[in-house]
Design an enzyme around this catalytic site. Structure first.
Site, short mmCIF file in Angstrom:
data_model
loop_
_atom_site.label_atom_id
_atom_site.label_comp_id
_atom_site.label_asym_id
_atom_site.label_seq_id
_atom_site.Cartn_x
_atom_site.Cartn_y
_atom_site.Cartn_z
N LYS A 44 0.84 -1.19 0.00
CA LYS A 44 0.00 0.00 0.00
C LYS A 44 0.88 1.25 0.00
CE LYS A 44 -1.01 2.04 3.98
NZ LYS A 44 -0.27 2.26 5.20
N LYS A 54 -3.39 -10.68 9.76
CA LYS A 54 -3.45 -10.86 11.22
C LYS A 54 -4.41 -11.99 11.55
CE LYS A 54 -2.49 -6.00 12.28
NZ LYS A 54 -1.26 -5.86 13.03
N ASP A 56 -2.38 -6.12 2.22
CA ASP A 56 -2.87 -5.30 3.33
C ASP A 56 -2.55 -6.13 4.56
OD1 ASP A 56 -4.52 -4.37 5.47
OD2 ASP A 56 -5.59 -3.17 3.98
N HIS A 57 -1.55 -5.70 5.32
CA HIS A 57 -1.05 -6.61 6.35
C HIS A 57 -2.09 -6.91 7.45
CE1 HIS A 57 0.00 -2.97 8.65
NE2 HIS A 57 0.09 -3.74 9.72
N HIS A 59 -6.72 -0.63 5.85
CA HIS A 59 -6.82 -1.56 6.98
C HIS A 59 -8.20 -1.57 7.63
CE1 HIS A 59 -2.64 -1.60 6.34
NE2 HIS A 59 -2.29 -0.64 7.15
C1 BG6 Z 1 0.69 0.92 8.39
C2 BG6 Z 1 0.58 2.42 8.48
O1 BG6 Z 1 0.13 0.46 7.20
O2 BG6 Z 1 0.00 0.34 9.50
C3 BG6 Z 1 1.17 2.92 9.78
O3 BG6 Z 1 1.27 3.01 7.40
C4 BG6 Z 1 0.52 2.22 10.95
O4 BG6 Z 1 1.05 4.31 9.92
C5 BG6 Z 1 0.55 0.71 10.75
O5 BG6 Z 1 1.24 2.55 12.11
C6 BG6 Z 1 -0.27 0.00 11.83
O6 BG6 Z 1 -0.05 -1.36 11.74
P1 BG6 Z 1 -0.11 -2.28 13.04
O7 BG6 Z 1 0.07 -3.67 12.52
O8 BG6 Z 1 1.01 -1.83 13.93
O9 BG6 Z 1 -1.44 -2.04 13.66
#
Ligand code: BG6
Length: 500
Positions: free
Chosen positions: A151, A185, A180-181, A243
């Site tokens: 992204k 999860k 989209d990580h 997300h």
């Molecule tokens: C990223 C954003 O995609 O996701 C960041 O660019 C954010 O700004 C992060 O901090 C949050 O990911 P997680 O897994 O820490 O909730």
């Protein structure tokens, strides 16, 4: 367990932050858990000149510093890592990548399989596929070729459509993995299992029994070293468009016919296409934008957003947003979804709260306890169900009690991180947890009126002190409908103690 086929994982943007912080640790952990292919190569590609050895050393130091590792396995892992300096925007330079891939195919028996991972500035997302194609590096005749795209996938609706068309000139949709990580999860995926493998919840999961839904994606950190990027992005593009909307889709989608990439993603796309379009006339009633201001948090002075490195001192970029939205379909008609996300809030927490309707006839007290289902994505992953039971003693007063489940109670199970899971899926050719083109566009289409509003001179931007739960206006968004946000703590069930 299915192991991926041998391949070369080619990472563009190899000297960048994401590669050190997420990709290399994820690949190392997969290697340590014996989940990677029997043989594989990792080829880092970026502009800076490094020899293989220098690159390995640089990554090794960072890996060992930040992750729990086993020294013998680290040595073994880095035998698979290589580096190639390339001017990524210059097509003739890709001849070097071609030669390198041929060498690595021979050394690691990769049979021509290549996973390209784009972890570069987005301006190169359209360029790299074109340059690869110019050298015949996207053709699948000899081994598979897959493209993972980080992204942001586009900057707004128009640029997302354009980028999609550019990439589709050189890769088929089934070769493209938009990452989209959050979908990687475990607890986001668990939403599907919770909903569709139990007879208990699904009959209640609709407008007849649900009063409203809350989704919170809070972070305690500020923009850290990413002020330059974030200032052009804001909470809307950085967290919400991708997300948070993906989490919302998991909460709201219909059951897929079967669990496979097409079926699952058909349902995700459908629900995202059903988001009630935001009306520019009424957007202000439903949207709150905020920006953090300096404050002392637990005794430490924290800078306001405008004082952060890389941020315009007069910036109007939002670091917080809250939105009331609706979904136009049979299941959700009339049920509001309140969604908020922001930086420099009191704690890091992602959770969903399903508020069920109260009993139609409260015999035991006027203020009968609410039935809530809290689904905690992170941290202290788990689920809490709250309902009313008799208060001990005389009379029939109901009091709220809770039943809770914490993932950590499952004992030894180590959850794969989002990146570990998704890298493994991409290597195995399973696109189920990657966003499809139609879903990405549906998200941008929904978000576009907000982007237009933000760009206007009259857009309201509220300040909030670091370490608070966002602007007061966000509370009012709920209060005017007789509701209130839940104040989640770091610990899922301990609502009396918060970090503040
Ligand atoms: C990223 C954003 O995609 O996701 C960041 O660019 C954010 O700004 C992060 O901090 C949050 O990911 P997680 O897994 O820490 O909730």
């Amino acid at each position: 367990m299915l192991k991926p086929e041998n391949s070369t994982i080619t990472i563009f943007g190899a000297s960048g932050d994401l590669t050190h912080r997420k990709l290399i640790p994820a690949l190392y952990h997969l290697f340590e858990a014996n989940k990677l292919a029997d043989d594989f190569a990792i080829l880092g590609v970026s502009r800076t000149e490094f020899s293989d050895e220098e690159y390995r050393e640089k990554l090794r130091q960072l890996l060992v510093k930040h992750e729990k590792t086993q020294p013998e396995l680290v040595d073994e892992f880095f035998k698979h890592v290589y580096y190639q300096a390339v001017d990524t925007a210059n097509a003739p330079d890709y001849e070097k990548i071609k030669t390198r891939l041929e060498e690595l195919e021979y050394l690691h028996s990769t049979h021509g399989n290549v996973l390209y991972y784009l972890s570069t500035p987005p301006s190169l997302y359209g360029v790299i596929p074109e340059c690869l194609a110019a050298h015949g590096l996207t053709k699948e005749g000899h081994g598979w070729k897959r493209l993972v795209v980080e992204k942001p996938f586009g900057y707004d609706l128009e640029s997302a459509i354009l980028l999609d068309a550019q990439i589709h000139n050189f890769f088929e949709e089934q070769q493209i993995y938009r990452i989209d990580h959050y979908l990687g999860k475990e607890t986001v995926q668990n939403l599907l299992v919770l909903r569709f493998s139990n007879g208990l919840f699904e009959p209640l999961w609709n407008r007849n029994y649900i009063e409203y839904v809350e989704i919170t994606g809070a972070e305690a950190l500020g923009v850290e070293e990413r002020g330059g990027y974030y200032d052009g992005s804001g909470a809307m593009r950085d967290m919400f468009q991708n997300h948070i909307l993906q989490v919302l889709a998991m909460v709201a989608m219909e059951s897929p016919a079967v669990i496979n990439a097409d079926s699952l993603r058909n349902e995700v796309a459908k629900v995202l296409q059903s988001l009630h379009p935001l009306n520019p006339e009424t957007i202000e009633e439903n949207l709150v934008l905020g920006q953090y201001t300096s404050s002392k948090v637990r005794g430490i002075e924290q800078a306001g957003y405008r004082q952060e490195k890389g941020v315009n001192p007069e910036s109007r970029t939002e670091t917080y947003m809250a939105l009331r939205l609706q979904i136009d379909n049979w299941r959700w008609s009339g049920v509001p979804f309140y969604v908020r996300t922001g930086k420099r809030l009191p704690t890091r927490v992602t959770e969903i709260v399903i508020h069920f309707k109260r009993t139609p006839h409260p015999v035991f007290s006027q203020n009968a306890p609410e039935n809530k289902l809290i689904i905690r994505v992170q941290p202290d992953e788990g689920i809490v169900m709250s309902f009313g039971l008799k208060q001990p003693g005389a009379g029939f007063k109901a009091q709220e009690v809770a039943m809770d489940f914490h993932y950590e109670d499952l004992g030894e199970t180590t959850l794969l991180s989002g990146y570990e899971r998704l890298l493994l899926d991409a290597l195995n050719g399973d696109a189920s947890l990657f966003t499809r083109s139609d879903a990405v566009q549906a998200c941008w289409k929904f978000v576009q009126p907000i982007l237009d509003y933000k760009a206007g001179l009259d857009a309201k931007l509220h300040g909030y002190a670091c370490g608070t739960w966002g602007p007061k206006a966000a509370d009012e968004l709920m209060e005017k409908e007789g509701r209130a946000w839940r104040f989640p703590c770091k610990n899922l069930t301990n609502t009396d103690y918060c970090e503040l």
